[in-house]
Design an enzyme around this catalytic site. Structure first.
Site, mmCIF file in Angstrom:
data_model
loop_
_atom_site.group_PDB
_atom_site.id
_atom_site.type_symbol
_atom_site.label_atom_id
_atom_site.label_comp_id
_atom_site.label_asym_id
_atom_site.label_seq_id
_atom_site.Cartn_x
_atom_site.Cartn_y
_atom_site.Cartn_z
ATOM 1 N N CYS A 35 1.558 3.711 -3.079
ATOM 2 C CA CYS A 35 0.524 4.666 -3.547
ATOM 3 C C CYS A 35 0.073 5.621 -2.443
ATOM 4 O O CYS A 35 -0.186 6.793 -2.700
ATOM 5 C CB CYS A 35 -0.709 3.917 -4.041
ATOM 6 N N HIS A 36 -0.088 5.105 -1.219
ATOM 7 C CA HIS A 36 -0.691 5.949 -0.170
ATOM 8 C C HIS A 36 0.349 6.664 0.683
ATOM 9 O O HIS A 36 -0.021 7.522 1.475
ATOM 10 C CB HIS A 36 -1.605 5.100 0.715
ATOM 11 N N MET A 94 -8.185 1.761 -6.985
ATOM 12 C CA MET A 94 -7.813 0.897 -5.866
ATOM 13 C C MET A 94 -7.936 -0.566 -6.319
ATOM 14 O O MET A 94 -8.974 -0.972 -6.843
ATOM 15 C CB MET A 94 -8.778 1.201 -4.706
ATOM 16 N N HIS A 113 6.014 8.084 -18.546
ATOM 17 C CA HIS A 113 7.118 7.349 -17.909
ATOM 18 C C HIS A 113 8.247 7.210 -18.930
ATOM 19 O O HIS A 113 8.286 6.264 -19.702
ATOM 20 C CB HIS A 113 6.644 5.978 -17.412
ATOM 21 N N HIS A 116 8.977 12.403 -11.199
ATOM 22 C CA HIS A 116 9.471 11.025 -11.110
ATOM 23 C C HIS A 116 10.774 10.855 -11.897
ATOM 24 O O HIS A 116 11.827 11.175 -11.391
ATOM 25 C CB HIS A 116 8.366 10.072 -11.576
ATOM 26 N N CYS A 159 0.798 -1.231 0.000
ATOM 27 C CA CYS A 159 0.000 0.000 0.000
ATOM 28 C C CYS A 159 0.831 1.283 0.000
ATOM 29 O O CYS A 159 0.394 2.313 -0.522
ATOM 30 C CB CYS A 159 -0.933 0.039 1.209
HETATM 31 FE FE1 DHE Z 1 11.937 2.644 -11.143
HETATM 32 C C1 DHE Z 1 14.218 4.736 -12.680
HETATM 33 C C2 DHE Z 1 11.243 5.063 -8.869
HETATM 34 C C3 DHE Z 1 9.286 0.787 -10.040
HETATM 35 C C4 DHE Z 1 13.118 -0.033 -12.866
HETATM 36 N N1 DHE Z 1 12.586 4.567 -10.855
HETATM 37 C C5 DHE Z 1 13.523 5.259 -11.609
HETATM 38 C C6 DHE Z 1 13.687 6.583 -11.069
HETATM 39 C C7 DHE Z 1 12.850 6.664 -9.974
HETATM 40 C C8 DHE Z 1 12.166 5.399 -9.841
HETATM 41 C C9 DHE Z 1 12.677 7.856 -9.062
HETATM 42 C C10 DHE Z 1 14.614 7.678 -11.610
HETATM 43 C C11 DHE Z 1 15.968 7.614 -10.960
HETATM 44 C C12 DHE Z 1 16.964 8.614 -11.521
HETATM 45 O O1 DHE Z 1 17.048 8.774 -12.753
HETATM 46 O O2 DHE Z 1 17.691 9.245 -10.732
HETATM 47 N N2 DHE Z 1 10.470 2.906 -9.727
HETATM 48 C C13 DHE Z 1 10.388 3.964 -8.899
HETATM 49 C C14 DHE Z 1 9.256 3.805 -8.013
HETATM 50 O O3 DHE Z 1 8.923 4.567 -7.066
HETATM 51 C C15 DHE Z 1 8.460 2.656 -8.506
HETATM 52 C C16 DHE Z 1 7.227 3.175 -9.188
HETATM 53 C C17 DHE Z 1 7.889 1.732 -7.476
HETATM 54 C C18 DHE Z 1 8.860 1.095 -6.562
HETATM 55 O O4 DHE Z 1 8.398 0.555 -5.568
HETATM 56 O O5 DHE Z 1 10.059 1.131 -6.826
HETATM 57 C C19 DHE Z 1 9.469 2.032 -9.483
HETATM 58 N N3 DHE Z 1 11.291 0.693 -11.420
HETATM 59 C C20 DHE Z 1 10.185 0.145 -10.896
HETATM 60 C C21 DHE Z 1 10.019 -1.228 -11.323
HETATM 61 O O6 DHE Z 1 9.042 -1.999 -11.020
HETATM 62 C C22 DHE Z 1 11.176 -1.560 -12.199
HETATM 63 C C23 DHE Z 1 10.698 -1.920 -13.611
HETATM 64 C C24 DHE Z 1 11.993 -2.743 -11.678
HETATM 65 C C25 DHE Z 1 12.485 -2.566 -10.260
HETATM 66 O O7 DHE Z 1 13.682 -2.489 -10.088
HETATM 67 O O8 DHE Z 1 11.689 -2.537 -9.345
HETATM 68 C C26 DHE Z 1 11.940 -0.244 -12.175
HETATM 69 N N4 DHE Z 1 13.388 2.400 -12.533
HETATM 70 C C27 DHE Z 1 13.740 1.195 -13.092
HETATM 71 C C28 DHE Z 1 14.860 1.406 -14.007
HETATM 72 C C29 DHE Z 1 15.167 2.787 -13.975
HETATM 73 C C30 DHE Z 1 14.230 3.386 -13.034
HETATM 74 C C31 DHE Z 1 15.525 0.315 -14.862
HETATM 75 C C32 DHE Z 1 16.246 3.531 -14.757
HETATM 76 C C33 DHE Z 1 15.902 3.634 -16.207
HETATM 77 C C34 DHE Z 1 16.909 4.395 -17.037
HETATM 78 O O9 DHE Z 1 17.094 4.009 -18.200
HETATM 79 O O10 DHE Z 1 17.490 5.383 -16.543
#
Ligand code: DHE
Length: 545
Positions: free
Chosen positions: A52-53, A90, A371, A329, A49
């Site tokens: 999102c929350h 939700m 995204h 983000h 949760c």
């Molecule tokens: Fe990410 C980048 C946050 C879920 C893989 N992700 C980012 C960035 C943020 C972020 C703030 C940018 C960082 C930067 O550039 O300084 N991501 C979040 C979350 O808050 C979110 C939604 C939920 C979570 O609980 O993490 C989330 N992200 C995911 C995934 O489910 C992914 C697919 C696999 C994982 O690792 O959990 C994932 N995020 C990535 C990747 C990047 C990324 C591979 C960098 C991409 C790039 O090419 O720069």
């Protein structure tokens, strides 16, 4: 629906805070809960949760769940909501089978309690986790290996808490390094010598690429949960500082670049950009280093502010606070590296920041939940230089004009919206030497879509896209798999894709020839567990995308 199921699952990725002890604050007005019940509910809350929350339940993508709201709703009403979900997004946690009726009841009572607050994480905590394994004076003074560092791919092995360094020339694994859990990103230092990776648990590894076998030379934890790390890139400050942002506590820390010694912690709690109300947990999302000034660009999610943090004197820190929009983000530079383009994802906008003049250049309406990852830059035949983003919430790809000099009428406008394969797109990419634009749809509910990639010819965008069955090419067994994050090699003639399967199933990296759009190589290895992000060291160092 306001939020797609893919987006919800993506946000419910789990938080390391589930394992952190927290104090049960008894609220006499809330239904009673034993300590055991409270701790179990708290764990479920942080697994499912909090994304999102929010940690303190102030609301972000999801509604606020503070006791002033939840006590008024009452247990029975909340149970229906949790079990069946809502059209506003939700998830139906009960009817989907993810929570039992008892757990639904538990969560309905839990959200009426005062939200427990995780502990802070200040200088003493950071110092207690800080280790310099090889001090700078004991490190080599020149590169001691024969690897082509420019073409190494730092590849996250999400569920094994590791990164694989893969040699892009031979496609062989150079080494697998233990890191924090679910490394989110890798960033290369300005000189190209150091690599920084950060886990979801806020553990940073500093990897020296000049060692005979590249390895960790320093490590630290900078908080309890984090997603971003970056390193100073301005002339005269190459490799000098590192910076990490955290989700909890809401803060960032500037460190010594070659040892990770923490120097300066700055909190991000404060007022939101629009209603100007206090927010207790503004998470730090993406951070990039400016090429124009000695500044870090720090994007603060819940307050919607972009902080230009001047690191030229960190003991008299100057910060320009730029108003953007809530829910900042991910993002990347335009091709000139003057403008930083960042998604305000739940606001359905892209903010363009001018790093030279230190102000907002534009706030652009795009599709639903943009995204971009770092986005994609190319020259559009009609609109000139554009930067592109895909969307989680719809199937479009938005192209934004980024050239206020020669294409003023198109600058900071969405000049075109392409139709894609489907919603649930996480990343897209091109390269200055390529005419292809690759768009993933990793979170699309249809396996045929989530397991393939769409590719456009940027000179013939009106012709639509071709679909390549990347996961099929990997020839893996049964089981869910997602194809994600196109990443170019240094020459810009190959594109790498992760085929991300469950932890106990085989995954792979698929390499495609950019010119012919045909399969070039499949990298498989029992050690390649849950590969997600891949970062070509040269392209990451120079912000080429
Ligand atoms: Fe990410 C980048 C946050 C879920 C893989 N992700 C980012 C960035 C943020 C972020 C703030 C940018 C960082 C930067 O550039 O300084 N991501 C979040 C979350 O808050 C979110 C939604 C939920 C979570 O609980 O993490 C989330 N992200 C995911 C995934 O489910 C992914 C697919 C696999 C994982 O690792 O959990 C994932 N995020 C990535 C990747 C990047 C990324 C591979 C960098 C991409 C790039 O090419 O720069």
């Amino acid at each position: 629906k306001d939020v797609s199921p893919a987006e919800m699952k993506y946000q419910a990725g789990g938080s390391p805070l589930e394992a952190v002890e927290m104090y049960q604050d008894i609220n006499p007005k809330a239904p009673s809960m034993s300590k055991t019940e409270f701790d179990k509910a708290r764990q479920i809350y942080f697994q499912r949760c909090a994304g999102c929350h929010g940690v303190l339940r102030k609301g972000a993508t999801g509604k606020p769940l503070t006791p002033d709201k939840t006590l008024a709703s009452g247990t029975e009403y909340l149970k229906v909501f949790i079990k069946y979900g809502s059209p506003a997004g939700m998830p139906n946690w009960g009817t989907s089978g993810e929570l039992t009726d008892d757990e639904v009841d538990l969560m309905a009572r839990y959200v009426q309690q005062t939200p427990p607050q995780p502990p802070e994480f200040g200088m003493a905590d950071m110092k207690a986790t800080w280790k310099v394994i090889v001090p700078p004076e004991k490190r080599p003074t020149k590169k001691m290996n024969s690897y082509n560092l420019d073409n190494i791919f730092s590849t996250t092995l999400r569920d094994s808490g590791e990164v694989a360094l893969i040699d892009g020339d031979s496609k062989k694994i150079i080494s697998i390094l233990k890191t924090g859990y679910a490394v989110h990103i890798s960033r290369t230092s300005a000189s190209g010598r150091y690599l920084y990776v950060i886990g979801r648990d806020a553990k940073i590894n500093l990897i020296d690429l000049w060692l005979e076998k590249p390895d960790t030379v320093a490590e630290i934890r900078t908080g309890l949960e984090a997603r971003s790390v970056e390193t100073s890139k301005y002339k005269g400050f190459e490799d000098k500082y590192a910076i990490a942002g955290s989700y909890w506590p809401p803060q960032f820390v500037i460190m010594e670049g070659d040892t990770l010694e923490p120097l300066k912690i700055v909190g991000t709690r404060g007022m939101t950009v629009d209603t100007q109300e206090y927010h207790p947990e503004p998470r730090v999302a993406s951070i990039v280093a400016s090429h124009y000034k000695p500044e870090f660009v720090v994007n603060v999610k819940e307050t919607g502010k972009i902080l230009m943090v001047d690191y030229s004197n960190i003991h008299a820190l100057k910060t320009t606070e730029i108003e953007a929009a809530r829910f900042l983000h991910d993002g990347g530079w335009d091709s000139t590296k003057r403008y930083f383009m960042v998604a305000a994802n739940q606001s359905n906008k892209i903010a363009a920041v001018d790093a030279k003049d230190g102000k907002l250049a534009g706030l652009i309406d795009v599709g639903k939940i943009p995204h971009p990852g770092r986005g994609a830059n190319f020259i559009h035949p009609k609109y000139g230089p554009v930067w592109a983003t895909g969307h989680l919430g719809d199937e479009t790809i938005a192209l934004i004009g980024t050239d206020p000099e020669k294409h003023k009428q198109y600058a900071w406008k969405m000049v075109e919206s392409l139709n894609g394969q489907g919603g649930g797109s996480l990343f897209l990419k091109t390269h200055p030497k390529s005419t292809n634009l690759w768009v993933d749809t990793a979170l699309n509910p249809d396996p045929a879509v989530s397991q393939s990639i769409a590719v456009y010819d940027i000179n013939k965008l009106d012709k639509g896209f071709e679909v390549l069955p990347i996961a099929k090419w990997a020839e893996l067994g049964e089981g869910a798999k997602r194809v994600l994050q196109p990443e170019y090699n240094v020459k810009g003639d190959e594109v790498w894709f992760s085929v991300w399967s469950a932890k106990n199933q085989e995954s792979a990296i698929v390499v495609v020839d950019d010119k012919t759009r045909t399969l070039k190589a499949v990298i498989k290895d029992p050690r390649l567990i849950t590969p997600t992000g891949k970062f070509n060291l040269y392209n990451t160092q120079h912000d080429v995308y």
